[in-house]
Scaffold this motif. Structure first.
Motif, PDB file in Angstrom:
ATOM      1  N   ASN A 169       0.818  -1.223   0.000  1.00 52.15           N
ATOM      2  CA  ASN A 169       0.000   0.000   0.000  1.00 52.15           C
ATOM      3  C   ASN A 169       0.846   1.265   0.000  1.00 52.15           C
ATOM      4  O   ASN A 169       0.490   2.264  -0.628  1.00 52.15           O
ATOM      5  CB  ASN A 169      -0.942  -0.001   1.206  1.00 52.15           C
ATOM      6  CG  ASN A 169      -2.030  -1.057   1.088  1.00 52.15           C
ATOM      7  OD1 ASN A 169      -2.486  -1.353  -0.010  1.00 52.15           O
ATOM      8  ND2 ASN A 169      -2.437  -1.628   2.211  1.00 52.15           N
ATOM      9  N   ASN A 170       1.962   1.250   0.718  1.00 55.86           N
ATOM     10  CA  ASN A 170       2.813   2.434   0.821  1.00 55.86           C
ATOM     11  C   ASN A 170       3.568   2.626  -0.492  1.00 55.86           C
ATOM     12  O   ASN A 170       4.358   1.772  -0.900  1.00 55.86           O
ATOM     13  CB  ASN A 170       3.790   2.264   1.986  1.00 55.86           C
ATOM     14  CG  ASN A 170       4.652   3.496   2.197  1.00 55.86           C
ATOM     15  OD1 ASN A 170       5.522   3.781   1.395  1.00 55.86           O
ATOM     16  ND2 ASN A 170       4.393   4.210   3.286  1.00 55.86           N
ATOM     17  N   THR A 171       3.319   3.750  -1.181  1.00 59.06           N
ATOM     18  CA  THR A 171       3.886   3.937  -2.517  1.00 59.06           C
ATOM     19  C   THR A 171       5.409   4.058  -2.492  1.00 59.06           C
ATOM     20  O   THR A 171       6.086   3.533  -3.376  1.00 59.06           O
ATOM     21  CB  THR A 171       3.284   5.179  -3.201  1.00 59.06           C
ATOM     22  OG1 THR A 171       3.419   6.314  -2.325  1.00 59.06           O
ATOM     23  CG2 THR A 171       1.825   4.961  -3.525  1.00 59.06           C
ATOM     24  N   ALA A 172       5.960   4.744  -1.491  1.00 62.90           N
ATOM     25  CA  ALA A 172       7.421   4.879  -1.418  1.00 62.90           C
ATOM     26  C   ALA A 172       8.057   3.507  -1.240  1.00 62.90           C
ATOM     27  O   ALA A 172       9.046   3.175  -1.909  1.00 62.90           O
ATOM     28  CB  ALA A 172       7.809   5.805  -0.269  1.00 62.90           C
ATOM     29  N   TYR A 176      10.818   1.485  -3.557  1.00 64.87           N
ATOM     30  CA  TYR A 176      12.067   0.914  -3.040  1.00 64.87           C
ATOM     31  C   TYR A 176      12.137  -0.587  -3.352  1.00 64.87           C
ATOM     32  O   TYR A 176      13.199  -1.106  -3.708  1.00 64.87           O
ATOM     33  CB  TYR A 176      12.174   1.144  -1.532  1.00 64.87           C
ATOM     34  CG  TYR A 176      12.101   2.594  -1.113  1.00 64.87           C
ATOM     35  CD1 TYR A 176      12.551   3.602  -1.963  1.00 64.87           C
ATOM     36  CD2 TYR A 176      11.579   2.958   0.125  1.00 64.87           C
ATOM     37  CE1 TYR A 176      12.487   4.929  -1.591  1.00 64.87           C
ATOM     38  CE2 TYR A 176      11.516   4.292   0.512  1.00 64.87           C
ATOM     39  CZ  TYR A 176      11.962   5.277  -0.349  1.00 64.87           C
ATOM     40  OH  TYR A 176      11.893   6.596   0.027  1.00 64.87           O
ATOM     41  N   THR A 177      11.013  -1.281  -3.209  1.00 65.02           N
ATOM     42  CA  THR A 177      10.972  -2.716  -3.495  1.00 65.02           C
ATOM     43  C   THR A 177      11.237  -2.972  -4.973  1.00 65.02           C
ATOM     44  O   THR A 177      11.942  -3.931  -5.335  1.00 65.02           O
ATOM     45  CB  THR A 177       9.611  -3.299  -3.096  1.00 65.02           C
ATOM     46  OG1 THR A 177       9.357  -3.030  -1.718  1.00 65.02           O
ATOM     47  CG2 THR A 177       9.576  -4.806  -3.326  1.00 65.02           C
ATOM     48  N   TYR A 178      10.693  -2.110  -5.829  1.00 59.01           N
ATOM     49  CA  TYR A 178      10.940  -2.243  -7.267  1.00 59.01           C
ATOM     50  C   TYR A 178      12.430  -2.122  -7.571  1.00 59.01           C
ATOM     51  O   TYR A 178      12.983  -2.888  -8.361  1.00 59.01           O
ATOM     52  CB  TYR A 178      10.149  -1.173  -8.022  1.00 59.01           C
ATOM     53  CG  TYR A 178      10.480  -1.095  -9.490  1.00 59.01           C
ATOM     54  CD1 TYR A 178       9.980  -2.033 -10.388  1.00 59.01           C
ATOM     55  CD2 TYR A 178      11.310  -0.092  -9.987  1.00 59.01           C
ATOM     56  CE1 TYR A 178      10.293  -1.970 -11.741  1.00 59.01           C
ATOM     57  CE2 TYR A 178      11.626  -0.027 -11.325  1.00 59.01           C
ATOM     58  CZ  TYR A 178      11.111  -0.963 -12.193  1.00 59.01           C
ATOM     59  OH  TYR A 178      11.441  -0.897 -13.529  1.00 59.01           O
ATOM     60  N   LEU A 179      13.102  -1.180  -6.938  1.00 55.17           N
ATOM     61  CA  LEU A 179      14.542  -1.014  -7.156  1.00 55.17           C
ATOM     62  C   LEU A 179      15.323  -2.234  -6.679  1.00 55.17           C
ATOM     63  O   LEU A 179      16.290  -2.655  -7.319  1.00 55.17           O
ATOM     64  CB  LEU A 179      15.036   0.243  -6.437  1.00 55.17           C
ATOM     65  CG  LEU A 179      14.508   1.576  -6.966  1.00 55.17           C
ATOM     66  CD1 LEU A 179      15.058   2.730  -6.131  1.00 55.17           C
ATOM     67  CD2 LEU A 179      14.857   1.779  -8.438  1.00 55.17           C
ATOM     68  N   VAL A 180      14.904  -2.810  -5.563  1.00 54.35           N
ATOM     69  CA  VAL A 180      15.573  -4.018  -5.063  1.00 54.35           C
ATOM     70  C   VAL A 180      15.402  -5.164  -6.061  1.00 54.35           C
ATOM     71  O   VAL A 180      16.350  -5.916  -6.327  1.00 54.35           O
ATOM     72  CB  VAL A 180      15.020  -4.405  -3.680  1.00 54.35           C
ATOM     73  CG1 VAL A 180      15.484  -5.814  -3.288  1.00 54.35           C
ATOM     74  CG2 VAL A 180      15.472  -3.402  -2.640  1.00 54.35           C
ATOM     75  N   LEU A 181      14.215  -5.290  -6.644  1.00 55.75           N
ATOM     76  CA  LEU A 181      13.982  -6.345  -7.627  1.00 55.75           C
ATOM     77  C   LEU A 181      14.831  -6.114  -8.878  1.00 55.75           C
ATOM     78  O   LEU A 181      15.377  -7.063  -9.445  1.00 55.75           O
ATOM     79  CB  LEU A 181      12.502  -6.404  -8.007  1.00 55.75           C
ATOM     80  CG  LEU A 181      11.554  -6.939  -6.937  1.00 55.75           C
ATOM     81  CD1 LEU A 181      10.109  -6.922  -7.440  1.00 55.75           C
ATOM     82  CD2 LEU A 181      11.959  -8.336  -6.506  1.00 55.75           C
ATOM     83  N   MET A 182      14.954  -4.864  -9.309  1.00 55.60           N
ATOM     84  CA  MET A 182      15.801  -4.565 -10.459  1.00 55.60           C
ATOM     85  C   MET A 182      17.255  -4.892 -10.150  1.00 55.60           C
ATOM     86  O   MET A 182      17.982  -5.447 -10.985  1.00 55.60           O
ATOM     87  CB  MET A 182      15.662  -3.092 -10.858  1.00 55.60           C
ATOM     88  CG  MET A 182      14.342  -2.726 -11.486  1.00 55.60           C
ATOM     89  SD  MET A 182      14.405  -1.098 -12.273  1.00 55.60           S
ATOM     90  CE  MET A 182      15.451  -1.419 -13.678  1.00 55.60           C
ATOM     91  N   LEU A 243      14.931  -0.085   4.087  1.00 57.24           N
ATOM     92  CA  LEU A 243      13.752   0.708   3.788  1.00 57.24           C
ATOM     93  C   LEU A 243      12.603  -0.196   3.319  1.00 57.24           C
ATOM     94  O   LEU A 243      11.435   0.044   3.631  1.00 57.24           O
ATOM     95  CB  LEU A 243      14.062   1.746   2.706  1.00 57.24           C
ATOM     96  CG  LEU A 243      14.925   2.931   3.128  1.00 57.24           C
ATOM     97  CD1 LEU A 243      15.266   3.797   1.922  1.00 57.24           C
ATOM     98  CD2 LEU A 243      14.201   3.763   4.188  1.00 57.24           C
ATOM     99  N   VAL A 244      12.957  -1.227   2.574  1.00 59.94           N
ATOM    100  CA  VAL A 244      11.933  -2.155   2.088  1.00 59.94           C
ATOM    101  C   VAL A 244      11.333  -2.948   3.250  1.00 59.94           C
ATOM    102  O   VAL A 244      10.119  -3.188   3.303  1.00 59.94           O
ATOM    103  CB  VAL A 244      12.553  -3.135   1.047  1.00 59.94           C
ATOM    104  CG1 VAL A 244      11.596  -4.279   0.738  1.00 59.94           C
ATOM    105  CG2 VAL A 244      12.912  -2.373  -0.220  1.00 59.94           C
ATOM    106  N   GLN A 245      12.171  -3.329   4.201  1.00 61.21           N
ATOM    107  CA  GLN A 245      11.717  -4.181   5.307  1.00 61.21           C
ATOM    108  C   GLN A 245      11.101  -3.404   6.461  1.00 61.21           C
ATOM    109  O   GLN A 245      10.458  -3.990   7.330  1.00 61.21           O
ATOM    110  CB  GLN A 245      12.900  -5.004   5.827  1.00 61.21           C
ATOM    111  CG  GLN A 245      13.446  -5.980   4.799  1.00 61.21           C
ATOM    112  CD  GLN A 245      14.720  -6.665   5.257  1.00 61.21           C
ATOM    113  OE1 GLN A 245      15.352  -6.224   6.219  1.00 61.21           O
ATOM    114  NE2 GLN A 245      15.102  -7.739   4.575  1.00 61.21           N
ATOM    115  N   SER A 246      11.288  -2.091   6.448  1.00 57.57           N
ATOM    116  CA  SER A 246      10.793  -1.288   7.576  1.00 57.57           C
ATOM    117  C   SER A 246       9.262  -1.201   7.560  1.00 57.57           C
ATOM    118  O   SER A 246       8.641  -1.310   6.514  1.00 57.57           O
ATOM    119  CB  SER A 246      11.367   0.122   7.498  1.00 57.57           C
ATOM    120  OG  SER A 246      10.951   0.777   6.324  1.00 57.57           O
TER     121      SER A 246
END
Length: 246
Positions: A169-172, A176-182, A243-246
């Protein structure tokens, strides 16, 4: 083995323009295409004789959703984006394709229509391998069959990860998760080459371009990433992961 680009005849559906005289002299190193790298010389010769080449301009549609799966395609240069078109006409980006990637395999294997469209994000050069030749490789070349199985398994995993990303739900945090996947899908996990535009990222993760811009600016200000022309350097992967896990 190399091959020289020849004008495609007959052209496959959804084609761009035929290769220009100058482009016909471009040497295509077939063994640099991962799926074809371990073919025998005989198999390479057969593929070489059947390949057809097309160039597309930025924003051209290379494949249309609903089109017939009549062949396997390889991206030789440039960048493509796989997109799905919603009922209200919105384009939802699914993933990016880089040189050496192949696409169109699902409709080909299932003998169904294409489940998504593919759009050129830059000027691109694409090679088209007719269905009969591609299916012969799948059934007669153990190396191609093994790579295809690995590819399909990875695709299932990526799609699962992407669905989980879209549920955040949190857009930020989604950005961040998208960047980790990339980062995870790159050979050098600290550098994301050919970074999509902020609008393309927004389309893929269902947010606004302004939100993407703000989130990336925050990461830059915190020293977690460094933006360079067409790429992103992840200077502190651990901080990004936190940041992704927070």
């Amino acid at each position: 083995m190399n091959t020289t680009i020849q004008p495609a005849s007959p052209p496959p559906p959804d084609t761009g323009t035929e290769a220009s005289p100058a482009e016909r002299q471009v040497q295509v190193h077939l063994r640099k295409i991962p799926l074809l790298a371990n073919l025998t010389d005989e198999e390479i010769l057969r593929v070489k004789g059947d390949l057809r080449f097309r160039q597309y301009a930025k924003r051209d549609v290379v494949l249309h959703k609903g089109g017939h799966g009549d062949g396997l395609l390889f991206l030789l240069s440039g960048q493509l984006q796989v997109v799905d078109i919603t009922e209200d006409g919105r384009a939802i980006g699914l993933r990016m394709l880089a040189p050496g990637d192949f696409f169109g395999e699902i409709a080909l294997i299932n003998n169904t229509t294409r489940s998504a469209s593919v759009v050129a994000m830059t000027d691109v050069l694409v090679a088209f391998l007719p269905a009969a030749t591609a299916m012969h490789l799948f059934s007669h070349s153990p190396t191609v069959a093994r790579q295809m199985l690995q590819h399909l398994a990875q695709k299932i995993q990526r799609d699962s990860e992407f669905r989980a990303l879209l549920s955040i739900n949190n857009t930020a945090k989604r950005i961040y998760t998208y960047l980790v996947l990339m980062q995870k899908n790159k050979p050098d996990g600290t550098v994301v080459e050919n970074l999509p535009t902020h609008q393309d990222i927004a389309n893929m993760i269902n947010t606004s371009r302004e939100t993407v811009t703000r989130a990336l600016l925050t990461l830059v200000q915190q020293g977690i990433v460094q933006k360079e022309p067409h790429r992103l350097v992840i200077k502190n992967p651990e901080a990004l992961q936190k940041l992704v896990q927070s």
